[in-house]
Design an enzyme around this catalytic site. Structure first.
Site, PDB file in Angstrom:
ATOM      1  N   ASP A  37      -8.128  -4.562  -6.638  1.00 57.77           N
ATOM      2  CA  ASP A  37      -7.693  -3.638  -5.585  1.00 57.77           C
ATOM      3  C   ASP A  37      -7.960  -2.188  -5.996  1.00 57.77           C
ATOM      4  OD1 ASP A  37      -6.511  -2.346  -3.479  1.00 57.77           O
ATOM      5  OD2 ASP A  37      -4.614  -3.450  -3.585  1.00 57.77           O
ATOM      6  N   SER A  78       0.834  -1.196   0.000  1.00 62.54           N
ATOM      7  CA  SER A  78       0.000   0.000   0.000  1.00 62.54           C
ATOM      8  C   SER A  78       0.875   1.256   0.000  1.00 62.54           C
ATOM      9  CB  SER A  78      -0.944  -0.043   1.210  1.00 62.54           C
ATOM     10  OG  SER A  78      -1.944   0.930   1.111  1.00 62.54           O
ATOM     11  N   HIS A 108      -7.485  -5.607  -0.784  1.00 65.57           N
ATOM     12  CA  HIS A 108      -6.316  -4.768  -0.527  1.00 65.57           C
ATOM     13  C   HIS A 108      -5.508  -5.207   0.685  1.00 65.57           C
ATOM     14  CE1 HIS A 108      -3.745  -1.276  -0.491  1.00 65.57           C
ATOM     15  NE2 HIS A 108      -4.094  -0.998   0.755  1.00 65.57           N
TER      16      HIS A 108
END
Length: 469
Positions: free
Chosen positions: A296, A235, A406
């Site tokens: 995602d 991320s 995610h």
């Protein structure tokens, strides 16, 4: 001990340890000191308005914290909106109007749950204030992002002794600081180039760079030309990893040969015209490996095509967005950089992507293929479109699609699923040791950007190349 036993890695240090050290030193320094708060004009608590009414004065720099708090609020309360036992204000308008009340559920007093649309409106309004605020306030936020104590992500350092590689792993984060970094999304120039980069994440990367530098220099001084560095993260941590690695090259701290490919997992793209950066340092797409789950939302957030009304609003905002090349030309903020790898998990974990064949697999978007088209990448990044995902209330919470596609643990599960499937097709590999994982997962263990090759004969038998068709 577990890192050494199962992965052959030696733990070096982490941001958690560093923060603990700083806290210990600070506690000793403050042990005999007494702090007395001093009132300043900026800290005036209350100002009387129209006799009995009062109004709190808030400095413009606090807008960033308000915006970040609102965004965190939307994220945290979304789970409550969908959890059993909570009464939705959408279904009961009376509850929405009684903003000061509390719900009594099963004999307990629980904070009221606000209408999600109202909370989202508050967050959007605060985000607009962030972009419109002055440079002084933005500088204050940037300074906060660069400090160890308010850094948006935790990080960890390990050594792979057999290859003289020091690995820097940056964790993704949902903290207040991470929202502050994301919300400061206007472009700025990267180092001494004319390439544009996401300002908030770049400011945070400056702090991470300074925190990493002692560990980098220690490793280089210890192993000389044999020393290798690898940066990876999930991320926001992946975006920070990329920027730190390129900052090392821009500041001439290391040579390109000392860097292994940066591997990001589910990370937002942060450059506009970043290919120029790679070319300037003598690198190619092999320096950056972007791994993303098929659905995602995070890698798509800044790189999807914005609707006309959104693009028009962004173009009218003051500051660098008015002349932002990617926004003016393509109606997006930042373009993908490097090699893109797409992980599709099993259908039990997540529905298959409409542009991909059924089944668990790892796909590579191969720009060297004769049938490659930029339209293929654009189509993939806009499907599903982030706005479509965000408009669905069921996307939020612990069981929602946002977290499902995610979360770092789900990335691990998906990748392990691909590896297990490949082991079934190549039985002889099941008896190999951990050190032989280069045959299965070349992204993390490739020697250097200059000598890395595709090892196509070792890649997954069910891998297919995405093309314009």
């Amino acid at each position: 001990m577990e890192l050494r036993k199962y992965y052959g890695l030696k733990f070096v240090t982490s941001s958690i340890e560093k923060k603990a050290e700083v806290a210990t030193i600070k506690a000793k320094m403050d042990q005999d000191s007494i702090r007395v708060p001093v009132a300043t004009p900026e800290s005036t608590e209350l100002e009387k308005v129209e006799g009995t009414e009062t109004k709190r004065l808030i400095s413009l720099s606090a807008v960033y914290e308000i915006a970040a708090s609102a965004a965190c609020y939307v994220q945290s309360r979304a789970k409550g909106l969908l959890s059993p036992g909570f009464k939705s204000p959408v279904e009961d308008e009376r509850d929405f109007r009684r903003s000061g009340d509390e719900h009594e559920i099963e004999g307990e007093n629980l904070p009221r749950v606000y209408n999600s649309e109202v909370a989202a409106y508050m967050a959007a309004s605060a985000m607009t204030a962030v972009v419109r605020s002055g440079e002084k306030e933005k500088q204050e936020t940037a300074k906060d992002l660069q400090s160890l104590q308010s850094s948006p992500c935790e990080w960890f350092v390990c050594d792979e002794l057999s290859t003289y590689t020091r690995c820097f792993v940056i964790q993704g984060s949902d903290s207040l600081a991470s929202w502050q970094a994301n919300l400061l999304f206007e472009p700025t120039t990267f180092e001494d180039t004319d390439v544009l980069v996401h300002r908030g994440i770049y400011e945070a990367a400056k702090g991470i760079y300074e925190q990493f530098l002692p560990e980098i220099m220690d490793h280089l001084n210890r192993h000389g030309d044999r020393a290798k560095l690898q940066f990876t993260g999930h991320s926001l941590g992946g975006s920070l990893s990329l920027l730190v690695s390129l900052m090392l090259l821009a500041k001439k701290v290391v040579k390109p040969s000392a860097l292994r490919p940066v591997v990001t997992f589910g990370s937002p793209f942060v450059f506009c015209g970043g290919q120029k950066i790679l070319e300037e340092f003598g690198l190619d797409d092999n320096h950056v490996h972007c791994v993303m789950m098929h659905r995602d939302i995070v890698p798509r957030a800044f790189s999807c095509k914005y609707p006309n009304h959104v693009a028009i609003v962004l173009k009218r905002l003051p500051g660098s967005l008015r002349s932002h090349r990617c926004l003016l030309k393509n109606k997006l903020l930042y373009t993908p950089l490097g090699k893109l790898f797409i992980v599709q998990p099993s259908e039990k974990s997540s529905p298959p992507h409409p542009l991909l064949p059924l089944g668990t697999a790892l796909y590579e978007l191969d720009k060297t293929h004769n049938g490659y088209s930029t339209k293929a990448l654009k189509a993939f990044l806009n499907c599903p479109h982030p706005l479509d995902t965000l408009s669905d209330l069921t996307a939020y919470g612990s069981e929602g699609t946002i977290l499902r596609d995610h979360d770092s643990s789900n990335y691990l599960k998906a990748i392990n699923g691909v590896l297990r499937q490949h082991k079934k097709t190549v039985p002889s590999l099941t008896t190999r040791t951990v050190s032989d994982t280069s045959l299965l997962w070349p992204l993390l263990v490739s020697p250097s950007p200059r000598t890395w090759n595709h090892h196509r004969q070792m890649m997954f038998s069910n891998k297919e190349i995405m093309t314009g068709a």
